[in-house]
Design an enzyme around this catalytic site. Structure first.
Site, short mmCIF file in Angstrom:
data_model
loop_
_atom_site.label_atom_id
_atom_site.label_comp_id
_atom_site.label_asym_id
_atom_site.label_seq_id
_atom_site.Cartn_x
_atom_site.Cartn_y
_atom_site.Cartn_z
N LYS A 78 0.88 -1.20 -0.05
CA LYS A 78 -0.07 0.01 -0.11
C LYS A 78 0.98 1.14 0.32
CE LYS A 78 -4.04 1.65 0.50
NZ LYS A 78 -3.92 2.54 -0.50
N LYS A 102 4.94 1.90 8.72
CA LYS A 102 3.96 2.56 9.17
C LYS A 102 2.49 1.60 9.39
CE LYS A 102 3.33 6.67 7.04
NZ LYS A 102 2.92 7.50 6.26
N LYS A 114 5.41 2.60 -2.84
CA LYS A 114 5.46 4.26 -2.98
C LYS A 114 5.45 4.29 -4.64
CE LYS A 114 4.34 7.93 -0.92
NZ LYS A 114 3.41 8.12 0.26
N THR A 198 -5.51 11.89 7.71
CA THR A 198 -4.20 12.13 7.94
C THR A 198 -4.05 13.36 9.00
OG1 THR A 198 -3.40 11.36 5.82
CG2 THR A 198 -1.88 12.50 7.04
N ASN A 229 -3.25 19.19 2.27
CA ASN A 229 -4.31 18.45 2.73
C ASN A 229 -3.94 18.10 4.24
OD1 ASN A 229 -4.81 15.34 3.73
ND2 ASN A 229 -6.35 15.84 2.53
N SER A 358 -7.55 4.56 4.88
CA SER A 358 -7.62 3.86 3.45
C SER A 358 -7.72 2.25 3.52
CB SER A 358 -5.75 4.40 2.85
OG SER A 358 -5.77 5.21 2.19
P1 NAD Z 1 -0.28 18.48 -0.57
O1 NAD Z 1 0.27 18.50 -2.13
O2 NAD Z 1 -1.75 18.39 -0.35
O3 NAD Z 1 0.34 19.67 0.04
C1 NAD Z 1 1.69 19.94 0.45
C2 NAD Z 1 1.99 21.26 0.96
O4 NAD Z 1 3.11 21.63 1.35
C3 NAD Z 1 1.61 22.51 -0.01
O5 NAD Z 1 0.95 23.23 0.62
C4 NAD Z 1 2.95 22.86 -0.72
O6 NAD Z 1 2.82 24.37 -1.12
C5 NAD Z 1 3.76 22.62 0.66
N1 NAD Z 1 5.25 22.79 0.48
C6 NAD Z 1 5.78 21.85 -0.51
N2 NAD Z 1 7.19 22.15 -0.44
C7 NAD Z 1 7.35 22.99 0.57
C8 NAD Z 1 8.23 23.76 1.30
N3 NAD Z 1 9.63 23.49 0.84
N4 NAD Z 1 8.14 24.42 2.28
C9 NAD Z 1 6.91 24.77 2.82
N5 NAD Z 1 5.88 24.44 2.30
C10 NAD Z 1 6.02 23.28 1.06
O7 NAD Z 1 0.22 17.06 0.19
P2 NAD Z 1 -0.15 16.68 1.30
O8 NAD Z 1 -1.02 15.44 1.26
O9 NAD Z 1 -0.85 17.56 2.28
O10 NAD Z 1 1.34 15.71 2.03
C11 NAD Z 1 2.37 16.44 2.73
C12 NAD Z 1 3.04 15.51 3.15
O11 NAD Z 1 2.21 14.63 3.99
C13 NAD Z 1 3.97 14.55 2.55
O12 NAD Z 1 5.20 14.33 3.07
C14 NAD Z 1 3.23 13.41 2.37
O13 NAD Z 1 4.00 12.24 2.09
C15 NAD Z 1 2.83 13.09 3.75
N6 NAD Z 1 1.47 12.53 3.94
C16 NAD Z 1 0.24 12.57 3.22
C17 NAD Z 1 -1.02 11.86 3.58
C18 NAD Z 1 -2.04 12.22 3.09
O14 NAD Z 1 -3.18 11.52 3.30
N7 NAD Z 1 -2.19 13.17 2.06
C19 NAD Z 1 -0.74 10.76 4.30
C20 NAD Z 1 0.51 10.55 5.01
C21 NAD Z 1 1.81 11.28 4.73
#
Ligand code: NAD
Length: 424
Positions: A78, A102, A114, A198, A229, A358
């Site tokens: 996953k 995880k 991934k 999340t 998100n 999920s």
């Molecule tokens: P997203 O694309 O919705 O948002 C990412 C955010 O980070 C955006 O606001 C972007 O502008 C910002 N960003 C990117 N680079 C940056 C930087 N250098 N400095 C500051 N801000 C920056 O992505 P997401 O789904 O929110 O995921 C964010 C993190 O959480 C990732 O590491 C992802 O792997 C992890 N994650 C996400 C989920 C999920 O369900 N979406 C689950 C577990 C982990």
């Protein structure tokens, strides 16, 4: 058994090496067999695909894509799909391994994977994005499967992209298969609560950690990096619990307000300005780096990897870090934070609410029966609370950090499965 050699303690900081260094430390504390350790550090499968896509101007552009299956010992693999110009194989390998760990920490019957495509989704039209997603899914149709490998959203991908993955796979196989992917729109079999899952898990684990530290959420402050998100929902839910959010940021800039940022307003602004906080008027502009070192009790990094490194770890003021992002803290920074007495709730625990829901989505798809949002939230909250306590107890028993304790919990479970299933 001779101790496993520490994998890092050098100058380079990259996510895969950071992951290896923690894995070797946890494996040593558990006295894990060296052969099993070598299995844990070697992804089971790495697939590279080149994806020709007809662009809107009629020209064909070839995009690079990857899918890494880290392990399938606990169940089908996953893991999300990342669309980013910076995505590379080392990053995907680390992210895939973290997914295995995880799922094991929160006792979900999944292995880890991934995927990613090297592209800037903001520069692609909707039609180009759809063709790219369909090309990727078709190229990987032998890898994906509801009992084999199940993708989900990650940075740069969303529920619409998951809908195309589901459709492309279903057309390819001739069988409508919602359980092939999670994070789908509700009408296609998505789960209530998945969008918030999340951030909700981040909030639940932050409150659990605050309780251990004797911090009252109503008199605590936070600073949050990343406003997608995970960052925006974490901010919203923490604010609802009374935490004052002093600063937020996106990829371009940060904003600080000593009276607290109005989070619902910031979310409205972000969504109505093309996923950007540019020129947000709810706080004074500060740099991205400054957001991490704001004088707040809690720091939630929720953007990308390697944001807290040996270069800025000494300047972090927060006494609690809850990792919304995957891999935001390098192994070298861990050592500094530990010396400073900062508690870090690690990614593989703090952001596991997403994969938990999920999993619930996959279960509901396979049952063809859907749960209420309250049901989903209360089941997911329970998973995070129980997992936090389990990891906390191990950290106390072995006098180690929550991160190493979480790795130990995961490795122990995967190692037991490997021993029972056997290697031939
Ligand atoms: P997203 O694309 O919705 O948002 C990412 C955010 O980070 C955006 O606001 C972007 O502008 C910002 N960003 C990117 N680079 C940056 C930087 N250098 N400095 C500051 N801000 C920056 O992505 P997401 O789904 O929110 O995921 C964010 C993190 O959480 C990732 O590491 C992802 O792997 C992890 N994650 C996400 C989920 C999920 O369900 N979406 C689950 C577990 C982990």
């Amino acid at each position: 058994m001779a101790p496993i050699e520490p994998a890092v303690i050098k100058d380079i900081e990259n996510p895969f090496e950071s992951m290896l260094s923690r894995l070797s430390e946890a494996a040593n504390l558990l006295n894990i067999d060296e052969d099993i350790y070598h299995l844990l550090i070697s992804p089971a499968k790495e697939v590279k695909v080149n994806l020709p896509v007809t662009m809107d101007n009629g020209r064909v552009k070839v995009f690079e894509g990857w899918r890494v299956i880290h392990s399938t010992y606990l169940g089908p693999s996953k893991g999300g799909i990342r669309f980013s110009p910076y995505v590379h194989i080392e990053e995907i390998k680390a992210l895939a391994a973290w997914m295995s760990l995880k799922c094991a920490v929160v006792s979900i019957p999944f292995g880890g994977a991934k995927g990613g495509i090297k592209c800037e989704p903001k520069n692609l039209s909707k039609g180009e994005l759809e063709r790219l997603t369909r090309a990727y899914t078709t190229a990987l149709s032998e890898i994906f499967g509801p009992e084999k490998d199940i993708p989900a959203p990650d940075v740069g991908t969303d529920s619409q992209i998951m809908a195309w993955v589901m459709d492309a796979y279903s057309r390819q196989t001739g069988i409508s298969t919602p359980a092939i992917v999670t994070g789908k729109p509700l009408v296609l079999g998505g789960s209530l609560g998945r969008v918030e899952a999340t951030g909700r898990g981040v909030m639940v684990s932050a409150l659990a950690a605050m309780e251990k530290l004797g911090m009252d959420p109503k008199s605590s402050t936070a600073t949050i990096q990343g406003f997608g998100n995970v960052g925006s929902i974490s901010a919203k839910l923490l604010a609802e619990k009374g935490v004052k959010i002093l600063a937020i940021s996106d990829v371009n800039s940060g904003y600080y307000n000593e009276k607290g940022i109005d989070i619902p307003k910031a979310i409205e602004y972000y969504l109505s300005h093309g996923y950007s906080l540019d020129d947000f008027k709810g706080g004074v502009a500060i740099s991205n780096e400054e957001v991490l070192t704001v004088d707040a009790d809690l720091l939630v990094p929720a953007a990308i990897e390697d944001q807290i490194t040996r270069h800025n770890a000494y300047d972090i003021k927060a006494r609690l870090i809850v990792e919304g992002a995957n891999g935001p803290t390098s192994a070298n920074a861990d050592r500094i934070l530990n010396e400073k007495g900062v508690m870090v709730v690690p990614d593989i625990l703090a952001n596991a609410g997403g994969v938990t829901v999920s999993y619930f989505e996959w279960v509901q798809n396979r049952m063809g029966y859907f749960w209420s949002e309250d049901d989903v939230n209360s089941k997911a909250d329970e998973v995070i609370k129980t997992s936090f306590q389990k990891v906390y107890d191990i950290s106390q028993k072995y006098k180690t950090t929550l991160r190493i304790a979480a790795y130990m919990t995961a490795i122990d479970k995967i190692a037991q499965t490997i021993r029972l299933r056997g290697i031939y």
